[in-house]
Design an enzyme around this catalytic site. Structure first.
Site, PDB file in Angstrom:
ATOM      1  N   THR A   1       1.826  66.070 108.164  1.00 25.47           N
ATOM      2  CA  THR A   1       1.560  66.999 109.263  1.00 25.47           C
ATOM      3  C   THR A   1       0.091  67.413 109.231  1.00 25.47           C
ATOM      4  O   THR A   1      -0.608  67.190 108.236  1.00 25.47           O
ATOM      5  CB  THR A   1       2.407  68.272 109.108  1.00 25.47           C
ATOM      6  OG1 THR A   1       2.066  68.871 107.853  1.00 25.47           O
ATOM      7  CG2 THR A   1       3.904  67.974 109.139  1.00 25.47           C
TER       8      THR A   1
ATOM      9  N   PRO B   1      15.603  64.412 103.476  1.00 19.59           N
ATOM     10  CA  PRO B   1      15.951  65.679 104.127  1.00 19.59           C
ATOM     11  C   PRO B   1      15.216  66.876 103.493  1.00 19.59           C
ATOM     12  O   PRO B   1      14.757  67.763 104.194  1.00 19.59           O
ATOM     13  CB  PRO B   1      17.456  65.780 103.926  1.00 19.59           C
ATOM     14  CG  PRO B   1      17.915  64.372 103.763  1.00 19.59           C
ATOM     15  CD  PRO B   1      16.792  63.618 103.132  1.00 19.59           C
TER      16      PRO B   1
ATOM     17  N   GLY C   1       1.742  68.729 139.281  1.00 23.64           N
ATOM     18  CA  GLY C   1       3.156  68.411 139.484  1.00 23.64           C
ATOM     19  C   GLY C   1       3.457  66.956 139.187  1.00 23.64           C
ATOM     20  O   GLY C   1       4.475  66.629 138.564  1.00 23.64           O
TER      21      GLY C   1
ATOM     22  N   GLU D   1       3.394  60.847 109.039  1.00 24.41           N
ATOM     23  CA  GLU D   1       2.457  60.471 107.956  1.00 24.41           C
ATOM     24  C   GLU D   1       1.610  61.656 107.511  1.00 24.41           C
ATOM     25  O   GLU D   1       0.408  61.537 107.275  1.00 24.41           O
ATOM     26  CB  GLU D   1       1.593  59.283 108.386  1.00 24.41           C
ATOM     27  CG  GLU D   1       2.432  58.017 108.462  1.00 24.41           C
ATOM     28  CD  GLU D   1       1.630  56.772 108.767  1.00 24.41           C
ATOM     29  OE1 GLU D   1       0.514  56.643 108.222  1.00 24.41           O
ATOM     30  OE2 GLU D   1       2.130  55.929 109.518  1.00 24.41           O
TER      31      GLU D   1
END
Lengths: 261, 379
Positions: free
Chosen positions: B365, B128, B340, B363
């Site tokens: 940024t 984290p 579209g 892996e």
């Protein structure tokens, strides 16, 4: 058991080739080439028989230009033991008899118990070379088989789908069978198979050394004169109105435009 | 460096294209919607030998070079990037780490079932509070008798909830920075090791991503992977291979975008002609094609260096950085060309668009890649 599998490299059916005025009568630019799908069933069946018996050898053989090597390498990657490449420009005046003749010349000196072919090649859809090969080798053949079992006593039992039923036939080996969809589910080449393919025996035989020009050159029994696309279908005509008016319109259309009454 | 592919490499590409069309494409839109892990397909690829590509035969693998590996990942990513990601994390992170730094005993014990694809391998670094700043990891491993005791939490771990074997990085010396990290092999089912949240993602939805939790998780002391406190340098080397895989994956996604856009632009007619006749579309297509070729060359160069037994931190980061940004740009263009239809789920490029974004994040940024490259340049 020694099994010979005859294969052909054909254009992938993903792309529709355009006709061309000169041999090979289709425009081959940008086409991708594959092993004829019916021949894949033949290869798979041969590999399964070998695996079941735990012994034997599978030889793949093709008649085709240099680039047909890719098809043979694909078969070796699938697990075939050796390849025989009859190099010849298949499209230059080669009919199914000449194909069968060349295959026969290349096969007859080798030991074989069983020959498997696809029921037809998806490019010319002649479906004749396999059967002609059996005739030239003077061995029994059954075409379009969907099941095959061979036993140790040198006998084969095959199934073929006929209108409304299944025909079960028995014949002694050596024999030739042409394979139909439903016979098996072909495998993909594995990565180890691919890496080992190049190390397997690969024999190159020039077509010129196998047969005189009368058979496959200018003396071919059948030659292609032209290839053309089917005419594109015209857009249909839709009649819309009340029933009485539609009948009137239809009669008028059939009389004046189609002119069949 | 040879630019012509070998016969084997071409045959592998063809085989995987064939496999993808017959086995992967059917049901792909539904799998993406449901976020369903494609076990059947992974088992199929395992039978072909793709779960142990980089591992020598002696340990149950095939032992192809990194260039062949990159071609395989590209081919799969062309059709389904989630599958390419699963294989990439398994092969070039997990298995490569064990193969490169494991003891003979560890390699003999763990690699064969992984290389045969009977078990999946995960590689757990991110936490984290430790993403780009990998040195900030807080998971600890403390030696107690003949055990290592792990405590901490790993997040965003590819195949985290499915892997039977995890390579886990943990801090073994708090007082030291780079010299205080070690790697461990943790098997599923070990007491104190559990799987937390399974993530719902923007893209790569058929790849499994989960949280791993270690609470007084005791593993045998023999499960230390590599040298104690030297784990950081080792994991950087593993990441070089990982970035080749990720670069190849990005090239595959970009190629998918180009191929779909090409096909569509030839068929779609507006103002009385196919839209590929308009220069606005042609220029988008040419930019895509040129960038893709350049990206592939960078990936192949890094792979080639690795195959020469050389380190390639600069090249692997350049390949990963460039290829991932090419993939994103190609995805934006492909959606634009399909208009579209491109925005709808049925046309695949919508999925490529979501999948491509991961390449700029996972892996390392794009920013971390630039950091690595600048450090190499300014050495």
């Amino acid at each position: 058991m020694n099994i010979v599998v005859c294969i052909k490299q054909v254009p992938s059916t993903e792309t529709a080739p355009r006709p061309s005025p000169r041999p090979p009568f289709i425009d081959t630019t940008g086409l991708s080439w594959v092993i004829n799908p019916f021949d894949e069933y033949a290869i798979e069946e041969a590999l399964r028989i070998k695996e079941r018996q735990g012994k034997g050898e599978v030889t793949v053989i093709t008649l085709g230009p240099e680039s047909a090597r890719e098809a043979l390498m694909g078969a070796l990657a699938l697990g075939a033991d050796r390849a025989v490449h009859i190099i010849g420009e298949t499209h230059l005046g080669i009919d199914s008899y000449a194909t069968a003749y060349l295959l026969c010349q290349a096969i007859k000196g080798r030991p074989f118990d069983l020959i498997l072919c696809g029921k037809e090649a998806v490019d010319d859809q002649n479906g004749a070379a396999g059967i002609q090969l059996a005739e030239l080798l003077d061995i029994p053949h059954v075409a379009v088989i969907t099941r095959l079992s061979v036993d140790a006593s040198g006998k084969a039992v095959v199934h073929r789908q006929i209108e409304g039923g299944t025909e079960v036939l028995e014949c002694p080996l050596p024999a030739l069978f042409t394979c139909q969809k439903g016979l098996n589910e072909p495998r993909y080449p594995s990565l180890p198979g691919i890496m080992k393919a190049k190390k397997k025996p690969y024999e190159v035989v020039p077509a010129t050394g196998l047969a005189p020009q009368e058979v496959w050159g200018p003396g071919a029994r059948v030659s292609v004169k032209e290839v053309s696309l089917l005419p594109t279908r015209k857009v249909g005509k839709k009649l819309q109105a009340g029933a009485a008016e539609m009948v009137e319109d239809l009669v008028k259309f059939v009389r004046e435009e189609v002119r069949i009454i | 460096m040879e630019l012509e592919l070998t016969e084997e490499q071409k045959l592998l590409q063809k085989t995987l294209r064939d496999f993808a069309q017959k086995e992967i494409l059917p049901g792909i839109i539904e799998r993406d919607k449901q976020g369903e892990f494609p076990w059947r397909i992974i088992q199929g690829l395992a039978r072909l030998g793709l779960m142990g590509m980089l591992i020598p035969e002696a340990y149950g693998g095939i032992g192809v070079d990194h260039l062949t590996y990159a071609l395989a990942i590209e081919e799969l990513a062309r059709f389904d990037a989630s599958i390419a990601l699963t294989l990439s994390a398994h092969n070039s992170l997990g298995l490569s780490h064990i193969y490169k730094f494991g003891t003979e005993e560890q390699k003999g014990r763990f690699l064969p079932p992984l290389a045969r694809g009977e078990r999946l391998c995960a590689w757990a670094l991110t936490e984290p509070q430790a993403g780009s700043d990998a040195l900030a990891i807080e998971t600890t491993a403390i030696q107690k008798g003949d055990k290592w005791i792990l405590n901490g939490r790993k997040v965003f771990i590819t195949q985290g909830s499915l892997a039977e074997v995890c390579v886990v990085m943990a801090r073994t010396d708090k007082s030291r920075g780079k010299e205080g990290i070690s790697s461990f092999i943790v098997e599923k089912g070990t007491a104190g090791f559990s799987v937390g949240k399974r993530e719902e993602k923007l893209g790569m939805r058929c790849s499994d991503t989960a949280e791993l939790i270690f609470e007084d998780c005791a593993i045998p002391k023999d499960n230390l992977l590599g040298r104690v406190n030297e784990g950081y340098a080792e994991l950087l080397e593993v990441l070089e291979g990982g970035r080749i895989g990720m670069g190849a994956m990005a090239v595959g996604i970009a190629r998918g975008c180009l191929e779909e856009a090409l096909m569509y632009s030839k068929q779609r007619k507006q103002f009385g002609k196919p839209i590929c006749d308009f220069q606005a579309i042609q220029w988008m297509l040419t930019d895509m094609a040129t960038e893709i070729d350049a990206a592939r060359m960078l990936v192949h160069k890094a792979a080639w260096l690795k195959d020469q037994g050389k380190r390639c931190p600069l090249e692997a980061s350049q390949a990963k950085l460039f290829a991932s940004e090419v993939a994103m740009r190609a995805a934006i263009k492909a959606v634009q060309i399909l208009g579209g239809y491109g925005y709808m789920k049925e046309c695949h490029v919508e999925r490529y668009f979501r999948d491509a974004k991961l390449c700029e994040i996972g892996e390392g940024t794009s920013e971390v890649q630039r950091l690595v490259i600048s450090r190499e340049l300014l050495k």
